[in-house]
Design an enzyme around this catalytic site. Structure first.
Site, PDB file in Angstrom:
ATOM      1  N   ARG A   1       0.827  -1.222   0.000  1.00 24.59           N
ATOM      2  CA  ARG A   1       0.000   0.000   0.000  1.00 24.59           C
ATOM      3  C   ARG A   1       0.858   1.268   0.000  1.00 24.59           C
ATOM      4  NH1 ARG A   1      -5.578  -1.020   1.871  1.00 24.59           N
ATOM      5  NH2 ARG A   1      -6.057  -2.826   0.609  1.00 24.59           N
TER       6      ARG A   1
ATOM      7  N   ARG B   1      -3.364   6.525   1.172  1.00 29.73           N
ATOM      8  CA  ARG B   1      -3.920   7.746   1.777  1.00 29.73           C
ATOM      9  C   ARG B   1      -3.015   8.442   2.764  1.00 29.73           C
ATOM     10  NH1 ARG B   1      -9.063   4.362   3.317  1.00 29.73           N
ATOM     11  NH2 ARG B   1      -7.356   2.868   3.180  1.00 29.73           N
TER      12      ARG B   1
ATOM     13  N   ARG C   1      -6.344  11.280  -6.011  1.00 26.96           N
ATOM     14  CA  ARG C   1      -7.618  10.567  -5.880  1.00 26.96           C
ATOM     15  C   ARG C   1      -8.784  11.550  -5.979  1.00 26.96           C
ATOM     16  NH1 ARG C   1     -10.201   7.322  -0.859  1.00 26.96           N
ATOM     17  NH2 ARG C   1     -10.427   9.471  -0.191  1.00 26.96           N
TER      18      ARG C   1
ATOM     19  N   ASP D   1      -6.686  -2.953  -7.588  1.00 28.74           N
ATOM     20  CA  ASP D   1      -7.221  -3.600  -6.391  1.00 28.74           C
ATOM     21  C   ASP D   1      -7.563  -5.050  -6.697  1.00 28.74           C
ATOM     22  OD1 ASP D   1      -8.191  -2.658  -3.531  1.00 28.74           O
ATOM     23  OD2 ASP D   1      -9.585  -4.194  -4.246  1.00 28.74           O
TER      24      ASP D   1
ATOM     25  N   TYR E   1     -14.758 -12.160  -0.340  1.00 30.27           N
ATOM     26  CA  TYR E   1     -15.466 -10.900  -0.626  1.00 30.27           C
ATOM     27  C   TYR E   1     -16.659 -11.130  -1.550  1.00 30.27           C
ATOM     28  CZ  TYR E   1     -11.638  -8.351   1.563  1.00 30.27           C
ATOM     29  OH  TYR E   1     -10.729  -7.872   2.473  1.00 30.27           O
TER      30      TYR E   1
END
Ligand code: CP3
Length: 344
Positions: free
Chosen positions: A25, A29, A38, A75, A152
């Site tokens: 990652r 963020r 973003r 992703d 998921y």
């Protein structure tokens, strides 16, 4: 020809005086420049499917820190979307997908041949990156492992214990295995296309491997990783593969041998000393500083980073975190970690 890039040398089994370094990652963020890009893209998925901007955020941590590898910005849930699942992200909560619990849900999925219609922008990001990355930086492509992606797709969201996926496995094993087979085939096709576009290494993220026990770990973590690795290497003999069976514990032992991956990524629930004797004996390992050090910093960060380098100094090692860096991390702590690993 012997590889010259540090990450590729470590993956080929070479013990280097200083381990190459990147971070899960690393585009994310915690970086103000990521948040700005973003915002420009509008939202996370629009950023993933915009090759120019996805390449830009992939490059940001390389410019700032000079990591030895860049990881494609995308992703693991883009593959389910390409297979026909609805996907959206709820701010502050995480991903949501349409669920797969019945044969009728499964029958609505698209065949693997159709995934590129959705995933072509991702391959374009890879092509842009291969032109723009510094020559010493390795480009890593990736996908989720079938079990993790299935958790998921079945639950429609992240779950603390993967309960819905375990329930489907126990109640309708045929449907569960059909779903895993579709994801496995899709993953092979997806990673193969990333490699053709220019990915030099691929990583398979099995973030929820830790909840597979005993025979389930063999059947649903090891076997799919082996199938994907074998299929990729049949098509691209020189491609190194990194496997990440997160929280596998004793399941890390022998994982490289049984799956054929070139490197095992370690989370920080295992100690580096234990992993050096039990996992690194089979080849390259990657890891495993706790991501919390990127928030707390201080001397503990430096000491722990150096201890990990020392523990793995007898064999091939790529320095990384045990899991992704979190949004509350301090960008200065990332530089402190790199300085601790690379030395003065
Ligand atoms: O590592 C990188 O920098 C490359 C890009 C990357 C992302 N996700 C970007 C991302 C990679 C390799 C992933 C893998 C991924 N995605 C995994 C496996 C690794 C792991 O963390 O266990 C999983 C389980 C996912 C699914 C996913 N994507 C979740 C659960 C979430 C929400 C949680 C969160 O951190 O917000 C995402 C969103 C996501 N993927 C973000 C990023 C940078 C944050 C999105 C944002 O900008 O709001």
């Amino acid at each position: 020809m012997a590889p010259t890039k540090t990450i590729l040398r470590a993956l080929a089994g070479e013990t280097l005086p200083t381990p190459p370094i990147w971070m899960m990652r690393q585009a994310g963020r915690y970086l103000p420049e990521y948040r700005a890009t973003r915002a420009e893209a509008g939202d996370f998925l629009s950023l993933c499917y915009n090759p120019e901007l996805a390449a830009e955020v992939t490059l940001q941590p390389i410019r700032r820190y000079g990591f030895d590898a860049a990881i494609l910005f995308a992703d693991i849930l883009l593959l389910p979307q390409a297979l026909g699942a609805d996907l959206w992200f709820v701010t502050g909560e995480g991903p949501r997908l349409s669920t797969i619990t019945t044969q009728a849900d499964f029958d609505k999925l698209k065949p693997v041949e159709e995934i590129d219609a959705t995933l072509n922008p991702i391959y374009e990001t890879v092509r842009i990156l291969r032109c723009e990355l510094p020559p010493e930086t390795t480009l890593i492509g990736f996908a989720g492992a079938p079990w993790t992606v299935a958790t998921y797709m079945i639950a429609g969201r992240g779950t603390p214990d993967q309960g819905p996926a375990h329930a489907l496995k126990d109640e309708n094993r045929a449907l569960f295995e059909a779903l895993l087979a579709r994801i496995t085939a899709g993953t092979i096709a997806y990673l193969s296309k990333q490699i053709e576009a220019g990915a030099e290494v691929v990583k398979i993220f099995d973030s929820w491997a830790g909840s597979l026990k005993g025979e389930d770990f063999q059947k649903y973590a090891i076997a799919p990783a082996r199938e994907i690795t074998a299929a990729l290497k049949a098509q691209h003999p020189d491609i190194p593969v990194i496997g990440f069976p997160r929280e596998a514990g004793d399941g890390y032992i022998g994982f490289a041998k049984t799956t054929g991956v070139d490197c095992v990524a370690l989370d920080n629930s295992v100690s580096a000393d234990w992993a050096a004797s039990n996992v690194q004996v089979d080849g390259c390992v990657q890891g495993n500083l706790a991501s919390s050090h990127m928030v707390t910093g201080g001397q503990a960060l430096v000491d722990e980073a150096r201890a990990i380098v020392k523990a793995f100094s007898g064999g091939p090692h790529i320095f990384n975190l045990g899991h992704g860096i979190t949004p509350d991390a301090d960008p200065d702590n990332v530089q402190r970690m790199i300085d601790a690993v690379r030395g003065p």
